[in-house]
Design a protein around this motif. Structure first.
Motif, PDB file in Angstrom:
ATOM      1  N   UNK A 732       0.825  -1.205   0.000  1.00  0.00           N
ATOM      2  CA  UNK A 732       0.000   0.000   0.000  1.00  0.00           C
ATOM      3  C   UNK A 732       0.861   1.258   0.000  1.00  0.00           C
ATOM      4  N   UNK A 733       1.945   1.244   0.791  1.00  0.00           N
ATOM      5  CA  UNK A 733       2.836   2.408   0.822  1.00  0.00           C
ATOM      6  C   UNK A 733       3.465   2.646  -0.546  1.00  0.00           C
ATOM      7  N   UNK A 734       3.952   1.581  -1.174  1.00  0.00           N
ATOM      8  CA  UNK A 734       4.553   1.704  -2.506  1.00  0.00           C
ATOM      9  C   UNK A 734       3.534   2.218  -3.518  1.00  0.00           C
ATOM     10  N   UNK A 735       2.309   1.743  -3.395  1.00  0.00           N
ATOM     11  CA  UNK A 735       1.252   2.163  -4.308  1.00  0.00           C
ATOM     12  C   UNK A 735       0.929   3.646  -4.136  1.00  0.00           C
ATOM     13  N   UNK A 736       0.805   4.106  -2.903  1.00  0.00           N
ATOM     14  CA  UNK A 736       0.474   5.507  -2.658  1.00  0.00           C
ATOM     15  C   UNK A 736       1.609   6.431  -3.091  1.00  0.00           C
ATOM     16  N   UNK A 737       2.847   6.016  -2.868  1.00  0.00           N
ATOM     17  CA  UNK A 737       3.982   6.906  -3.133  1.00  0.00           C
ATOM     18  C   UNK A 737       4.371   6.915  -4.603  1.00  0.00           C
ATOM     19  N   UNK A 738       4.301   5.771  -5.279  1.00  0.00           N
ATOM     20  CA  UNK A 738       4.895   5.670  -6.617  1.00  0.00           C
ATOM     21  C   UNK A 738       3.889   5.452  -7.743  1.00  0.00           C
ATOM     22  N   UNK A 739       2.753   4.802  -7.481  1.00  0.00           N
ATOM     23  CA  UNK A 739       1.869   4.397  -8.570  1.00  0.00           C
ATOM     24  C   UNK A 739       0.612   5.246  -8.690  1.00  0.00           C
ATOM     25  N   UNK A 740       0.223   5.939  -7.655  1.00  0.00           N
ATOM     26  CA  UNK A 740      -0.999   6.735  -7.675  1.00  0.00           C
ATOM     27  C   UNK A 740      -0.667   8.216  -7.681  1.00  0.00           C
ATOM     28  N   UNK A 741      -1.583   8.992  -8.263  1.00  0.00           N
ATOM     29  CA  UNK A 741      -1.498  10.442  -8.075  1.00  0.00           C
ATOM     30  C   UNK A 741      -1.657  10.767  -6.591  1.00  0.00           C
ATOM     31  N   UNK A 742      -1.135  11.897  -6.226  1.00  0.00           N
ATOM     32  CA  UNK A 742      -1.224  12.279  -4.815  1.00  0.00           C
ATOM     33  C   UNK A 742      -2.678  12.576  -4.450  1.00  0.00           C
ATOM     34  N   UNK A 743      -3.257  11.834  -3.507  1.00  0.00           N
ATOM     35  CA  UNK A 743      -4.645  12.113  -3.112  1.00  0.00           C
ATOM     36  C   UNK A 743      -4.728  13.392  -2.298  1.00  0.00           C
ATOM     37  N   UNK A 744      -5.915  13.962  -2.288  1.00  0.00           N
ATOM     38  CA  UNK A 744      -6.131  15.174  -1.509  1.00  0.00           C
ATOM     39  C   UNK A 744      -6.031  14.854  -0.024  1.00  0.00           C
ATOM     40  N   UNK A 745      -5.293  15.659   0.698  1.00  0.00           N
ATOM     41  CA  UNK A 745      -5.136  15.461   2.146  1.00  0.00           C
ATOM     42  C   UNK A 745      -6.433  15.861   2.839  1.00  0.00           C
ATOM     43  N   UNK A 746      -7.150  14.889   3.367  1.00  0.00           N
ATOM     44  CA  UNK A 746      -8.414  15.158   4.058  1.00  0.00           C
ATOM     45  C   UNK A 746      -8.293  14.720   5.514  1.00  0.00           C
ATOM     46  N   UNK A 747      -9.146  15.292   6.336  1.00  0.00           N
ATOM     47  CA  UNK A 747      -9.090  15.033   7.772  1.00  0.00           C
ATOM     48  C   UNK A 747     -10.158  14.027   8.187  1.00  0.00           C
ATOM     49  N   UNK A 748      -9.893  13.310   9.271  1.00  0.00           N
ATOM     50  CA  UNK A 748     -10.842  12.367   9.855  1.00  0.00           C
ATOM     51  C   UNK A 748     -10.417  12.104  11.291  1.00  0.00           C
ATOM     52  N   UNK A 749     -11.394  11.826  12.159  1.00  0.00           N
ATOM     53  CA  UNK A 749     -11.095  11.586  13.571  1.00  0.00           C
ATOM     54  C   UNK A 749     -10.913  10.104  13.885  1.00  0.00           C
TER      55      UNK A 749
END
Length: 939
Positions: A732-749
């Motif tokens: 998942x880390x490799x996918x988020x960092x290298x294979x996907x566009x940067x997702x919008x930083x959203x907040x959640x509790x």
């Protein structure tokens, strides 16, 4: 403010470059005082306690020094940075053409798209909001246009105040509790002992890598009126990139593109095709020619890749603060939960492996397995009609030994342990979440009033009522309409569950038909292991049906959720999540429930078999029991499911991105591809899936169900889950960092509705494990035999010596001549004794054929049944009491965290009061100095 900043910098430059200014009539100390007063007037706060150059949250000290754009007091350095940095910024594709304005957001559209007028109005309103804009044509396709957006400081400050963005304003002061001398001595001894031990290999190396932890600062909602309270060393880096993108996205969601109350927001333009994509930029490349240990990280993306997404750090802790800084709190919470779940799997996997090894070590001492392997004179009745032959009980020796590996004396303890483990996991996750929420400033954060979905507005725009919160009119859905839609949706869910049951029914028919086919097979290997071959092929076919139905379920769940017309996006997500979980959970576990609780339970007995549609004889368990079938079902499904999910998660984006890079390499060459700007590279990456983190959570929740619900039948499930999760985190880390566009930083509790689903699975696991031990395994029949019918009956013992004769006592006798015509086997069993068999044995507690009531239930059957029911009741009540006791004893908020929160609140009030008092006193002194004094002033 901009002019005054420039004056201050020019004045400082003159002082440093021309030291002979001291020869003038102006005193040098007075000039420095004037500089400080001007700086305070323009609301720049200098932290005198730690120095101007001390690191803070806005300082990108994590990055390579060559990328820093922060200002310095040294004028010569200002001149060098001013000449070199813009040129470098132009090359890396993260800034406008001037090399000074950082790109905060990217919009993509095609010139051939007919929605030109809407885009023009939208972009004109964007400029009216204060955002700066620049357009670039794609290097690979002239029809694609990139719109680069930048938010100046004034816009960021305005909307940060409106959004209540919390920013740092003072260093944290930790309060140390008073400790007794005895405790201090113990702590010194422990620290001295730790010094002898090797360094913790799982911690990230802070000596060779940059400091990963953000500085501990007190935070408060940003306010322009009190800007002098906040630590601002550089306005360009005060708001990090994720916060800047979130602010810009907030603006874009509230900009109109057409006249009308509902013609607003970027999401609607994306849905109607006006824009093709919208995303924030990655911070450069994730690879570097230089080593991070010697040259530092080029950017945060490179740092994340090296210390988080790289396979070489699979055993390290996750840098959650850095993940949250780059991807936002919502994604950071997912990885925090996944890491916590993986860490909690270690004790469960260890105990499960211990149970398995206990079965291995006690295998040669198991009396039941010995009797099965030595029972060469016991002939079992055929397990299917006609083609299945008679068989010796000793032929199932291997299966009896394998069954003992999972069904042994430690199984009950492990089932209780896993039920308690699930509760401890959830309770301690609540504590962990509270600590994370405190560290990430989520304690007092509340979700904003959500926007209404465009589909809801379009459907119910004619009916309106006042919103009780905002006081504005909004579309309204009548109660009768809502109920009717929910009834239709519930009917659809029930129908799809019936489809799952029909699929299971088909698998049952396949097993019944195939066991006879395999029994008459030409190959001796398959003919002699017909039941195992039937189970194995049925599980594989069941897995294929599961994967095919999952595709159908996703479309049905999407249709039913849209049919319900949820009002907001969060309501839509919760409804869709619940449906998909129900569908996939039933789809994945229906066959397992059949094997665990129905297989071999309602088959009748030889001579009076129960049949399906009066044709097919229901399948019986193997002579060694049904648990081996359940173990095979769980092991194959779990391994295949996890392997397939990991392949689809990473394999599909890798193949897509590889194909895109291959086409670009063929057209532009390797060097041409490297020269692409960052927005072009990010556009060629795969977008994050439409459902956000839904697929990631769903995969782990289903795995959690496998790990807990039938764990009594398969103690190795936590170990398989642990090994999978160690790989899953890095995938998942490799996918988020290298294979996907940067997702919008959203907040959640928190993790949302998934926590309630986890609690439901924990309750269900207690019930299912009680039934698995009582019904599926032979634990209760063995216990009843040891205490009531065995050699140790009435002595209160239950060792292996008390199990002598158990196998013979658990088998009933059948007269071969009583077989039905359609069940009578083709062979007469003469190959065993040289003459036709008169009797065969089968698993049940029934009277012999010559008794007054032939084949009636014996007293031992009713004793076993009563013991099973009693065990289920006692086990459930005991485990539920333990679960509730643990939930009561473990507070949701750690005591030290509660004390820190109270002290922080007190210190923040004191600091704000002191700062305001200091500001008022300075204003009073200035008025007195200027001769403007007033009577009866407040201090």
């Amino acid at each position: 403010e901009g002019r005054e900043d420039l004056q201050v910098n020019q004045l400082e430059t003159q002082i440093w470059i021309k030291p002979d200014i001291q020869k003038t009539d102006v005193d040098f100390s007075e000039i420095l005082n004037a500089i400080q007063e001007i700086a305070k007037d323009v609301n720049i706060f200098f932290d005198e306690l730690e120095g101007v150059n001390s690191p803070s949250k806005d300082d990108d000290s994590l990055l390579h020094h060559g990328n820093l754009t922060s200002t310095s007091d040294d004028a010569s350095r200002l001149e060098v940075v001013g000449e070199e940095v813009p040129d470098k910024n132009k090359i890396n594709g993260l800034y406008f053409r001037d090399g000074k304005c950082r790109i905060d957001y990217i919009l993509v559209y095609r010139k051939s798209n007919p929605q030109t007028e809407k885009r023009e109005v939208f972009e004109r309103n964007i400029r009216a909001e204060g955002l700066q804009m620049e357009k670039e044509s794609s290097l690979t396709n002239s029809d694609i246009i990139f719109v680069k957006l930048h938010a100046p400081w004034e816009v960021l400050g305005k909307y940060a105040e409106l959004m209540n963005v919390r920013m740092p304003f003072r260093r944290k002061i930790y309060y140390l509790h008073r400790r007794y001398k005895f405790m201090n001595r113990i702590e010194k001894q422990i620290s001295r002992f730790r010094g002898w031990l090797p360094r913790k290999p799982m911690k990230l190396d802070k000596e060779t890598l940059p400091d990963l932890e953000e500085n501990d600062c007190y935070t408060a909602p940003f306010s322009q009126q009190r800007i002098h309270h906040f630590i601002i060393h550089n306005k360009d880096t005060f708001f990090n990139n994720a916060t800047r993108s979130r602010i810009v996205h907030h603006i874009l969601q509230r900009v109109k593109y057409e006249e009308g109350k509902n013609k607003i927001g970027l999401n609607r333009l994306l849905s109607n095709g006006s824009y093709e994509a919208a995303f924030p930029l990655h911070e450069g490349s994730y690879r570097s020619k230089n080593s991070i240990k010697t040259h530092g990280a080029e950017n945060h993306r490179h740092l994340l890749y090296e210390c988080w997404a790289s396979w070489g750090v699979w055993y390290k802790y996750q840098p959650l603060d850095l993940v949250r800084r780059y991807f936002g709190e919502k994604i950071g919470l997912y990885f925090a939960w996944l890491g916590w779940y993986t860490g909690m799997l270690f004790p469960a996997a260890f105990i499960g492996l211990f149970v398995f090894l206990y079965g291995v070590t006690t295998l040669n001492h198991c009396q039941v397995s010995k009797e099965v392997c030595q029972a060469t004179d016991i002939i079992m009745c055929p397990i299917c009609d006609k083609y299945c032959p008679f068989m010796r009980l000793s032929d199932s020796c291997i299966y009896a030994k394998v069954t003992h590996l999972f069904d042994n004396g430690a199984t009950v303890f492990f089932a209780v342990f896993m039920a308690v483990w699930a509760t401890v996991f959830l309770e301690f996750w609540k504590r962990r979440r509270a600590v994370i929420a405190y560290d990430w400033d989520l304690i007092d954060w509340e979700e904003e009033e959500e926007e209404i979905r465009p589909q809801f507005e379009a459907k119910y725009s004619k009916k309106e009522r006042m919103n009780p919160i905002s006081g504005k009119p909004e579309p309204y859905q009548a109660f009768a309409d809502k109920c009717s839609r929910l009834i239709v949706s519930a009917s659809g869910i029930f129908f799809m569950i019936c489809v799952v049951i029909a699929a299971v029914f088909g698998i049952v028919i396949y097993r019944v038909v195939t066991v006879s086919t395999f029994a008459a097979f030409k190959w001796a290997l398959i003919r002699n292991n017909s039941q195992v071959a039937t189970t194995g092929t049925a599980v594989c076919i069941n897995f294929c049906i599961i994967m095919l139905l999952n595709v159908l379920y996703e479309k049905v769940a999407l249709f039913l959720t849209n049919l319900e017309q949820p009002r907001t996006e969060s309501e839509w997500e919760n409804s869709f999540t619940l449906k998909m979980f129900l569908f996939q959970f039933v789809n994945l576990n229906s066959s397992t429930f059949y094997i665990a609780f129905f297989l071999g339970r309602f088959t009748g007995h030889p001579g009076a078999y129960l049949r399906l549609i009066n044709r097919w004889r229901l399948e019986e368990c193997h002579p060694s029991g049904c648990l081996i079938d359940l173990c095979m079902q769980m092991g194959i499904i779990m391994v295949l499911k996890q392997t397939w999910n990991n392949f689809m998660e990473l394999g599909y984006p890798l193949i897509q991105n590889w194909w895109t890079r291959r086409k670009l390499r063929q057209e532009y060459g390797t060097q041409g591809k490297k020269s692409f700007p960052q927005w072009e590279k990010d556009y060629n990456l795969q977008p994050m899936n439409a459902y956000g983190l839904f697929d990631e959570y769903l995969e782990m929740i289903l795995q959690f169900g496998f790990t807990t619900i039938f764990v009594a039948a398969f103690p190795l499930a936590p170990l398989l889950a642990l090994l999978n999760n160690i790989i899953e985190i890095r995938l998942d880390a490799y996918k988020f960092v290298t294979q996907w566009r940067r997702p919008l930083a959203s907040r959640a509790k928190d993790i949302g509705i998934w926590y309630g689903i986890l609690e439901g699975i924990g309750i269900l696991s207690v019930i299912t494990n009680a039934f698995v031990i009582a019904v599926t395994s032979d634990f209760i029949p063995r216990l009843v035999y040891a205490y009531k019918y065995g050699p140790c009956a009435g002595q209160g013992e239950a060792g292996q010596k008390c199990m002598v004769g158990y196998v013979n006592a658990s088998l009933s006798v059948f007269l071969v001549s009583d077989f039905e015509n359609r069940s009578e086997p083709t062979s007469n069993g003469s190959e065993f004794s040289g003459s036709p068999l008169k009797y065969c044995r089968y698993r049940d507690y029934r009277d012999p054929p010559h008794s007054p009531v032939p084949y009636g239930y014996t007293l031992q059957f009713w004793h076993v049944l009563a013991a099973r029911l009693a065990f289920i009741i006692v086990f459930e009540h005991l485990v539920f009491c333990i679960k509730h006791l643990i939930s009561y004893l473990i507070p949701d908020l750690p005591k030290d965290l509660r004390d820190r929160m109270r002290r922080e609140k007190y210190l923040i009030q004191e600091m704000m009061y002191e700062a305001e008092l200091e500001r008022l006193q300075k204003e009073r002194k200035e008025r007195k100095k200027n001769g403007k004094s007033y009577h009866n002033e407040w201090p």
